[in-house]
Scaffold this active site. Structure first.
Site, PDB file in Angstrom:
ATOM      1  N   LYS A  51     -18.034  31.621  -5.143  1.00 54.74           N
ATOM      2  CA  LYS A  51     -17.769  32.455  -6.321  1.00 54.74           C
ATOM      3  C   LYS A  51     -18.541  31.915  -7.524  1.00 54.74           C
ATOM      4  O   LYS A  51     -18.634  30.702  -7.693  1.00 54.74           O
ATOM      5  CB  LYS A  51     -16.270  32.422  -6.657  1.00 54.74           C
ATOM      6  CG  LYS A  51     -15.399  33.270  -5.757  1.00 54.74           C
ATOM      7  CD  LYS A  51     -13.951  33.192  -6.204  1.00 54.74           C
ATOM      8  CE  LYS A  51     -13.022  33.842  -5.206  1.00 54.74           C
ATOM      9  NZ  LYS A  51     -13.115  35.306  -5.162  1.00 54.74           N
ATOM     10  N   ARG A  82      -7.905  38.360   4.191  1.00 56.16           N
ATOM     11  CA  ARG A  82      -7.580  39.267   5.301  1.00 56.16           C
ATOM     12  C   ARG A  82      -7.605  38.516   6.628  1.00 56.16           C
ATOM     13  O   ARG A  82      -6.952  38.932   7.579  1.00 56.16           O
ATOM     14  CB  ARG A  82      -8.542  40.461   5.290  1.00 56.16           C
ATOM     15  CG  ARG A  82      -9.959  40.138   5.638  1.00 56.16           C
ATOM     16  CD  ARG A  82     -10.934  41.215   5.181  1.00 56.16           C
ATOM     17  NE  ARG A  82     -11.069  41.236   3.730  1.00 56.16           N
ATOM     18  CZ  ARG A  82     -11.834  42.094   3.061  1.00 56.16           C
ATOM     19  NH1 ARG A  82     -12.502  43.026   3.702  1.00 56.16           N
ATOM     20  NH2 ARG A  82     -11.925  42.045   1.750  1.00 56.16           N
TER      21      ARG A  82
HETATM   22 ZN   LIG Z   1     -11.814  35.032  -1.415  1.00 52.93          ZN
END
Ligand SMILES: [Zn+2]
Length: 483
Positions: free
Chosen positions: A261, A335
């Site tokens: 990120k 997920r």
């Molecule tokens: Zn993530």
């Protein structure tokens, strides 16, 4: 601390009088307290106080500071604006050094009184663990609030529920290195210690390997912390079966993995376990409220870290239910841990329905912003129940579509499916949910994408200050106590 008292006494250091413009004109005050009425009569001659929303006006009465808190026009007043008004009044400079406050409201409906309770207990929550204490600054004194309301169980329950919300917030706000899988397990064990009808299963790295939860293990590969799937089974009902399972995403820190990120997105990523925190906060409430339902509380915990051991984009991993998954992006890790947890619980606990909560996608934030969580749900009745609890609690959700053709968007050329959707950037909240649906095996299922609602990165929003909101705890607590 908050307690209820049947009558206004004006015996504390301060008294908040909540009043809308119509009530002010009619000089109506809760429970017809003559002292407050006198004060109102005097103040109405001054024309300084008009009961506009947000107006706070001090008057002294003997030794009590009366703060008139304007709520504006009655027709414009929402429960959210009421919570905000209570929060702002309690945090106002007038009450900086005041410890004991009475709150008087003319409106004595249950929803109004609950909103006042939340305005206090949720609104004035502060995360100050790492702030040095300034001896001269008394502004963070915890207040004892005495709310004028007849004693009733539903209000006592509302006070209890706020404690679960604030537990979730503490877990989210604290350092990622502190609130790791061990810490979360210890928190759960403390909550359930000595309680009846409760059992716990903890899958540590060894058990996750032995049972083949390959997606969960993949996510944690770059981390020094141990991954855990913790499952608490609660038999609150004498009726056998019909379990409702709640599953929370617990990524204790999400770097994004090798798809790292960027700055501006990584700083708040200790909040990526907000789903797990909501499940733990709800567990606390269920135990305190002695809920008569059969429930499963599951938290799936990993840290998505970087390093040479970290799982890699393009590689394929096998899930607990046997399906293989190509990693399109290591930042779509939530997920993966949830998929294994969902199929493990479906196969081993056979719940009647599943609710998962996850800070799952940035796409959900793009679609709905920070005020509504995305809801993807398997049927209309389940949707109505969740939306009803959402409306009753201010944990706001908005239903998003789910349909069989979405399956095509998570196709892979080299595995059974891929953990990112196609085309890139299109309906990411839906394709993430579709990925999870592949693991529900037909069990009724509701998915709450709380990426936008779990955390306030800024000075505040509504009646929340900076940091975690505890989103989901009120919704779940309501859903479980209103069958
Ligand atoms: Zn993530």
């Amino acid at each position: 601390m908050l307690s209820l008292r049947p009558n206004a006494k004006l015996d504390k250091e301060a008294c908040l009088v909540l009043i809308d413009q119509e009530q002010f004109k009619e000089k109506k005050v809760a429970l017809n307290n003559t002292k407050i009425k006198d004060a109102l009569r005097q103040i109405s001659q001054l024309n300084s106080f008009t009961a506009e929303n947000g107006q706070i006006f001090p008057i002294s009465h003997n030794k009590t500071l009366i703060l008139l808190v304007g709520l504006g026009k009655r027709s414009d007043l929402s429960l959210t604006s009421l919570r905000i008004a209570v929060r702002n009044a309690l945090l106002s400079s007038y009450l900086k050094k005041v410890r004991d406050v009475e709150i008087v409201a003319h409106e004595q409906t249950e929803s109004t009184l609950k909103a006042i309770i939340e305005g206090h207990l949720i609104g004035t929550y502060q995360w100050a663990k790492y702030k040095s204490k300034d001896k001269n600054d008394q502004s963070i004194v915890e207040k004892n609030v005495y709310l004028v309301a007849s004693q009733r169980k539903s209000l006592e329950d509302a006070i209890t529920i706020c404690a679960g919300v604030n537990l979730a917030r503490d877990l989210i706000n604290d350092n990622a290195d502190t609130v790791d899988s061990k810490h979360l397990e210890a928190t759960i064990r403390t909550l359930i210690k000595g309680k009846k009808h409760i059992s716990i299963e903890v899958l540590n790295e060894k058990e996750l390997k032995a049972k083949g939860l390959g997606l969960h293990l993949a996510v944690n590969r770059g981390s020094l912390k141990e991954p855990k799937l913790i499952i608490v089974k609660y038999e609150g009902s004498s009726k056998k079966g019909d379990y409702t399972a709640m599953i929370g995403k617990g990524i204790t820190f999400d770097t994004g993995g090798l798809n790292l990120k960027p700055t501006g997105h990584i700083e708040t990523m200790r909040c990526d376990m907000s789903g797990a925190a909501a499940v733990i906060g709800t567990l606390k409430n269920v135990l305190a409220l002695n809920v008569k339902r059969n429930l499963i509380f599951a938290v799936t915990i990993a840290e998505n870290a970087i390093g040479s051991g970290a799982f890699k984009p393009g590689d394929v991993f096998k899930s607990y239910n046997g399906k293989t998954v190509e990693i399109g992006n290591t930042d779509a890790e939530g997920r993966l841990v949830l998929a294994d947890a969902i199929s493990y619980i479906v196969r081993n606990y056979k719940p009647g329905r599943i609710i998962d909560l996850a800070t799952l996608t940035g796409a959900c934030v793009v679609a709905l912003g920070n005020d509504y969580a995305g809801l993807v749900v398997s049927d209309d009745k389940f949707s109505r129940d969740i939306v009803h609890s959402s409306n009753e609690t201010d944990d706001r959700v908005w239903r998003l579509p789910s349909y069989p053709e979405l399956k095509d968007s998570i196709k892979s050329l080299c595995a059974d499916m891929k953990n990112v959707g196609f085309p890139k950037g299109a309906a990411g909240a839906l394709t993430a949910a579709e990925f999870l649906r592949q693991f529900t095996e037909g069990t009724a299922w509701a998915h709450l994408d709380i990426a936008g609602t779990a955390f306030v990165d800024g000075s505040g929003r509504w009646y929340y200050g900076h940091g975690a909101t505890g989103f989901g705890v009120r919704l779940l607590s309501h859903y479980l106590t209103n069958p």
